[in-house]
Design a protein around this motif. Structure first.
Motif, PDB file in Angstrom:
ATOM      1  N   VAL A 175      -2.676 -10.729  -4.485  1.00  0.00           N
ATOM      2  CA  VAL A 175      -2.979 -10.811  -3.057  1.00  0.00           C
ATOM      3  C   VAL A 175      -1.661 -10.699  -2.293  1.00  0.00           C
ATOM      4  CG1 VAL A 175      -2.901 -13.341  -3.067  1.00  0.00           C
ATOM      5  CG2 VAL A 175      -4.137 -12.148  -1.264  1.00  0.00           C
ATOM      6  N   HIS A 176      -1.734  -9.987  -1.194  1.00  0.00           N
ATOM      7  CA  HIS A 176      -0.533  -9.865  -0.370  1.00  0.00           C
ATOM      8  C   HIS A 176      -0.641 -10.844   0.793  1.00  0.00           C
ATOM      9  CE1 HIS A 176       2.924  -7.088   0.566  1.00  0.00           C
ATOM     10  NE2 HIS A 176       2.921  -7.932   1.574  1.00  0.00           N
ATOM     11  N   VAL A 177       0.318 -11.775   0.871  1.00  0.00           N
ATOM     12  CA  VAL A 177       0.345 -12.712   1.993  1.00  0.00           C
ATOM     13  C   VAL A 177       1.235 -12.103   3.076  1.00  0.00           C
ATOM     14  CG1 VAL A 177       1.066 -15.000   2.773  1.00  0.00           C
ATOM     15  CG2 VAL A 177      -0.091 -14.736   0.565  1.00  0.00           C
ATOM     16  N   VAL A 178       0.613 -11.870   4.232  1.00  0.00           N
ATOM     17  CA  VAL A 178       1.352 -11.292   5.356  1.00  0.00           C
ATOM     18  C   VAL A 178       1.628 -12.417   6.350  1.00  0.00           C
ATOM     19  CG1 VAL A 178       1.289  -9.583   7.211  1.00  0.00           C
ATOM     20  CG2 VAL A 178       0.214  -9.072   5.000  1.00  0.00           C
ATOM     21  N   VAL A 179       2.892 -12.708   6.572  1.00  0.00           N
ATOM     22  CA  VAL A 179       3.261 -13.807   7.477  1.00  0.00           C
ATOM     23  C   VAL A 179       3.569 -13.235   8.860  1.00  0.00           C
ATOM     24  CG1 VAL A 179       4.849 -15.725   7.877  1.00  0.00           C
ATOM     25  CG2 VAL A 179       4.176 -15.125   5.540  1.00  0.00           C
TER      26      VAL A 179
ATOM     27  N   ASP B 276      -7.983  -8.595  -0.700  1.00  0.00           N
ATOM     28  CA  ASP B 276      -7.598  -8.259   0.668  1.00  0.00           C
ATOM     29  C   ASP B 276      -6.359  -9.073   1.061  1.00  0.00           C
ATOM     30  OD1 ASP B 276      -9.637  -6.496   0.950  1.00  0.00           O
ATOM     31  OD2 ASP B 276     -10.980  -7.889   2.009  1.00  0.00           O
ATOM     32  N   ASN B 277      -5.563  -8.489   1.916  1.00  0.00           N
ATOM     33  CA  ASN B 277      -4.387  -9.211   2.421  1.00  0.00           C
ATOM     34  C   ASN B 277      -4.807 -10.518   3.093  1.00  0.00           C
ATOM     35  OD1 ASN B 277      -2.780  -7.149   1.593  1.00  0.00           O
ATOM     36  ND2 ASN B 277      -2.389  -6.336   3.653  1.00  0.00           N
ATOM     37  N   ILE B 278      -3.963 -11.525   2.939  1.00  0.00           N
ATOM     38  CA  ILE B 278      -4.175 -12.773   3.681  1.00  0.00           C
ATOM     39  C   ILE B 278      -3.135 -12.801   4.795  1.00  0.00           C
ATOM     40  CG2 ILE B 278      -4.154 -15.293   3.627  1.00  0.00           C
ATOM     41  CD1 ILE B 278      -4.862 -15.173   0.685  1.00  0.00           C
TER      42      ILE B 278
HETATM   43  C1  LIG Z   1      -1.407  -5.399   3.033  1.00  0.00           C
HETATM   44  O1  LIG Z   1      -0.100  -5.687   3.530  1.00  0.00           O
HETATM   45  C2  LIG Z   1       0.885  -4.737   3.131  1.00  0.00           C
HETATM   46  C3  LIG Z   1       2.227  -5.240   3.647  1.00  0.00           C
HETATM   47  O2  LIG Z   1       2.168  -5.603   4.973  1.00  0.00           O
HETATM   48  C4  LIG Z   1       0.521  -3.391   3.692  1.00  0.00           C
HETATM   49  O3  LIG Z   1       1.475  -2.425   3.276  1.00  0.00           O
HETATM   50  C5  LIG Z   1      -0.867  -2.980   3.215  1.00  0.00           C
HETATM   51  O4  LIG Z   1      -1.254  -1.780   3.836  1.00  0.00           O
HETATM   52  C6  LIG Z   1      -1.886  -4.057   3.539  1.00  0.00           C
HETATM   53  N1  LIG Z   1      -3.147  -3.705   2.943  1.00  0.00           N
HETATM   54  C7  LIG Z   1      -4.293  -3.841   3.606  1.00  0.00           C
HETATM   55  C8  LIG Z   1      -5.524  -3.492   2.841  1.00  0.00           C
HETATM   56  O5  LIG Z   1      -4.344  -4.249   4.750  1.00  0.00           O
END
Ligand SMILES: *[C@@H]1O[C@H](CO)[C@@H](O)[C@H](O)[C@H]1NC(C)=O
Ligand SMILES: *[C@@H]1O[C@H](CO)[C@@H](O)[C@H](O)[C@H]1NC(C)=O
Ligand SMILES: *[C@@H]1O[C@H](CO)[C@@H](O)[C@H](O)[C@H]1NC(C)=O
Ligand SMILES: *[C@@H]1O[C@H](CO)[C@@H](O)[C@H](O)[C@H]1NC(C)=O
Ligand SMILES: *[C@@H]1O[C@H](CO)[C@@H](O)[C@H](O)[C@H]1NC(C)=O
Ligand SMILES: *[C@@H]1O[C@H](CO)[C@@H](O)[C@H](O)[C@H]1NC(C)=O
Length: 333
Positions: A122-126, A37-39
């Motif tokens: 993992v996607h780190v969202v700042v 999951d995104n952090i």
């Molecule tokens: C995770 O972050 C990316 C970039 O912001 C976004 O495109 C993606 O939909 C996100 N995924 C979830 C599961 O929230």
């Protein structure tokens, strides 16, 4: 994607991936690639990147896109904000302090277990709190002109910008975006305008003042009757922006504080002319002229003589009134 090729190359160099695996190996039965999951983290905070193992690990690496941050306990990045938090049988965790927007993106943990290689991404969202970067400064305009106010803001996610007019009576929402346009502005539109930029992190609020200039309007002067030797007070009131200057005239002659027996006091939108101990020559037509840079207005008032009842006329008056009342009482029977 070229960065994926580079990652795979690194993994091979680190002996995490067997060299035999093809480059398009994601989802291949030989390896196990999962997406966490995104952090979500706010700018300036610390993020922990944790990679859990099910099996004993022979090698492991944390990567930022194509760059290796840590390979086992060896730090590969020179970035002082990155450090090793835990490396043991269960987990391989690094931390990144003082996260900034440039850290936003995908991070990959690659491990080689006894059985097979595995990557976890993992996607780190700042997130960045909104910041108003460009707000119209306090402005001064003439009544009737067209006014445009701009408020732009940074932030992540993109902040929504709204405007309110803080009138003395109420706070009125006037715009749902960066711009406010006021056509043919009036003096009622003068005041404080508030811009709010908000996103899910927080809000930034700033204000700007709009001053509307207009020529004076003067309230109608009132004629007054004054007895000889008494005091006369003449009032003049002007509304204007900027504040008006006052000039007083008697007939066509300018009168000032220098003249004996006269006092002129100006306070805000009022001017008060006092004539102490009025003489015959003091009666007449007084004009108050109000002036600012956009125009002028005037009003005139007459100071006329009234006969002050002397004590003897007063006595006669009251005797006469008493006598009338007596007659009335007499004839109502
Ligand atoms: C995770 O972050 C990316 C970039 O912001 C976004 O495109 C993606 O939909 C996100 N995924 C979830 C599961 O929230
Ligand atoms: C991740 O990579 C980006 C792009 O190269 C870089 O700007 C950023 O500083 C890196 N972050 C960390 C924590 O290494
Ligand atoms: C704008 O006007 C307000 C109120 O008159 C004042 O407090 C503030 O300092 C002014 N700001 C600038 C940038 O001139
Ligand atoms: C008012 O003016 C008259 C005539 O100029 C003068 O005689 C009188 O003394 C004055 N009274 C006062 C109270 O100044
Ligand atoms: C008083 O003076 C003003 C300006 O000179 C003039 O417009 C006005 O008619 C005068 N009022 C009277 C009653 O004479
Ligand atoms: C007073 O105002 C009238 C018009 O409203 C103008 O004609 C006149 O010249 C003004 N008088 C003075 C003394 O400014």
């Amino acid at each position: 994607m070229s960065w994926k090729r580079t990652v795979i190359l690194w993994l091979r160099l680190l002996f995490i991936l067997p060299t035999g695996l093809p480059v398009h190996s994601q989802g291949d039965s030989h390896s196990d690639n999962t997406m966490m999951d995104n952090i979500t983290v706010r700018q300036g905070e610390t993020v922990f990147l944790r990679c859990l193992h099910r099996n004993a690990v022979t090698r492991a690496a944390w990567m930022n896109r194509t760059n290796i941050l840590f390979a086992g306990e060896d730090k590969w990045t020179v970035d002082p904000r990155v450090s090793l938090q835990a490396l043991n049988e269960e987990e391989f965790t690094i931390k990144i302090e003082n996260v900034d927007t440039t850290d936003d993106g995908q991070y990959t943990c690659a491990v080689r277990t006894r059985t097979r290689p595995r990557t976890t991404s993992v996607h780190v969202v700042v997130l960045v709190p909104p910041k108003i970067i460009n707000l119209e400064k306090n402005i001064t305009v003439n009544e009737g002109s067209n006014v445009a106010l701009l408020c732009s803001a940074n932030g992540k996610p993109e902040p929504t910008v709204t405007w309110r007019f803080m009138s003395p009576a109420a706070q009125i929402a006037i715009s749902e975006d960066e711009y406010v346009e006021i056509l043919a502005i009036t003096r009622q539109n003068a005041g404080t305008y508030e811009c709010t930029a908000s996103n899910e992190v927080s809000a930034d609020v700033q204000t700007t003042e709009v001053i509307v200039n207009y020529p004076p309007t003067v309230s109608e002067g009132k004629d007054i009757g004054v007895a000889l030797g008494q005091r006369a007070i003449l009032l003049c009131q002007a509304e204007s922006e900027p504040a008006a200057e006052f000039e007083w005239y008697k007939e066509d002659k300018r009168i000032t504080n220098e003249i004996e027996g006269i006092e002129i006091e100006n306070t805000g939108e009022f001017s008060k002319l006092t004539l102490f101990n009025i003489s015959e020559a003091g009666y007449g037509n007084y004009t108050c002229v109000t002036i600012n840079k956009l125009g002028s207005a005037n009003t005139s008032m007459i100071v006329y003589e009234v006969i002050q009842p002397t004590s003897s006329t007063l006595l006669q008056d009251s005797i006469w009134r008493l006598f009338n009342r007596f007659l009335y009482a007499l004839f109502s029977f």
